[in-house]
Design an enzyme around this catalytic site. Structure first.
Site, PDB file in Angstrom:
ATOM      1  N   GLY A   1       0.780  -1.230   0.000  1.00  0.00           N
ATOM      2  CA  GLY A   1       0.000   0.000   0.000  1.00  0.00           C
ATOM      3  C   GLY A   1       0.811   1.278   0.000  1.00  0.00           C
ATOM      4  N   ASP A   2       2.088   1.212   0.396  1.00  0.00           N
ATOM      5  CA  ASP A   2       2.937   2.412   0.428  1.00  0.00           C
ATOM      6  C   ASP A   2       4.392   1.994   0.201  1.00  0.00           C
ATOM      7  OD1 ASP A   2       3.525   5.107   0.651  1.00  0.00           O
ATOM      8  OD2 ASP A   2       3.662   5.083   2.828  1.00  0.00           O
ATOM      9  N   LEU A   3       4.616   1.249  -0.862  1.00  0.00           N
ATOM     10  CA  LEU A   3       5.918   0.626  -1.090  1.00  0.00           C
ATOM     11  C   LEU A   3       6.855   1.595  -1.820  1.00  0.00           C
ATOM     12  CD1 LEU A   3       7.318  -2.160  -0.613  1.00  0.00           C
ATOM     13  CD2 LEU A   3       6.749  -2.686  -2.986  1.00  0.00           C
ATOM     14  N   HIS A   4       7.391   2.560  -1.089  1.00  0.00           N
ATOM     15  CA  HIS A   4       8.383   3.454  -1.687  1.00  0.00           C
ATOM     16  C   HIS A   4       9.782   3.070  -1.215  1.00  0.00           C
ATOM     17  CE1 HIS A   4       8.558   5.685   2.104  1.00  0.00           C
ATOM     18  NE2 HIS A   4       7.242   5.812   2.068  1.00  0.00           N
TER      19      HIS A   4
END
Length: 299
Positions: A193-196
């Site tokens: 969901g927030d794979l930076h």
């Protein structure tokens, strides 16, 4: 008691007003109670992200760990659920949790992240390989992205009508088409969901481990967007920005084992929502412009 970083306290109060001020005031006591409850000894100073503090500790079993406490917010609810599903496979291990206090005791990874890997293609491929490992069947209680597709479309149409400086119609129409065509058709797969880049840390146990998941369930291609907004200077240095963007999409998609076109379309949709959010919440002009460019070039 721990010292709360001033910039974190200031940012929390500015964002959350009285709730934030009250939470910050009680945070040192809360951390002390959790340290005693989980038999932990601090080993370094507090660090922080946007919504939580992280304290490196040694727990009662002698493990190198971190105590993480986040501001109570719906976006943070399912983080421990995701860790519990993964059980250390591609992500840091969850040692203990207190959901009512939005607190977790987690395995400590190293401070080095994918943002420090010199070759961007390599960093993107590593993130894709990790996304493939994290894409596992999800339990029933986690939120399904497919259930959000229609509300997201309604909100995006309202934003287009209300914003003083709306995005070009073709750009928004492409995002709405993605929601209509891909939104309802999503698997019951756990996605980060927030794979930076900075949410993937080096580790001695495994080469790379994920942190800070949202615990969403849906299309693994949804995670493409955050890797396009990171290390933006590398994209700007490319002679052809669109080609560089599509190359990054392709590298991630191939490593993650997902369809390139779905990856591109979800990235374009999320660039549109980021551009709208930036307008509403006062992102710096250069950030808004950069996000607008991503949203347009990915059509």
């Amino acid at each position: 008691m721990i010292e709360i970083p001033e910039d974190f306290a200031r940012g929390t109060v500015a964002r959350e007003a009285d709730r934030g001020r009250e939470w910050i005031a009680g945070l040192p006591t809360l951390v002390d109670e959790l340290l005693q409850r989980w038999d932990c000894v601090p080993e370094a100073a507090v660090v922080h992200g946007q919504v939580g503090v992280v304290l490196p500790v040694r727990d009662g079993e002698g493990r190198s760990a971190v105590l993480k406490v986040s501001f109570p917010h719906p976006g943070n609810v399912h983080e421990p659920d995701a860790f519990a599903v993964w059980r250390g496979r591609g992500a840091v291990r969850l040692y203990a949790r207190d959901d009512a206090r939005f607190a977790m005791l987690l395995e400590r990874a190293e401070p080095r992240s994918l943002a420090e890997v010199p070759d961007v293609d390599e960093a993107v491929a590593l993130a894709g390989a990790l996304a493939r490992r994290l894409a596992v069947p999800a339990p029933a209680q986690l939120p399904r992205l497919r259930d959000q597709a229609e509300p997201w479309a309604t909100e995006l149409r309202a934003d287009r009508a209300e914003l003083a400086q709306p995005l070009p119609a073709r750009t928004v129409d492409a995002a709405l088409a993605t929601l209509a065509e891909l939104g309802p058709d999503q698997p019951d797969t756990l996605v980060h969901g927030d794979l930076h880049f900075t949410n993937v840390l080096a580790s001695a146990r495994e080469p790379w481990l994920a942190i800070d998941p949202k615990g969403y369930v849906g299309d693994p291609a949804y995670d493409t967007a955050t890797l396009l907004r990171g290390r933006y200077e590398d994209l700007l240095a490319a002679p052809d920005l669109k080609a560089a963007l599509l190359r990054r999409v392709a590298v991630f998609a191939d490593a993650a084992g997902i369809d390139r076109e779905r990856a591109r379309r979800w990235a374009q949709y999320r660039a549109v929502t980021a551009a709208v959010w930036g307008r509403r919440h006062g992102d710096p002009d250069w950030v808004v412009r950069a996000t607008d460019v991503l949203a347009d070039l990915l059509v």
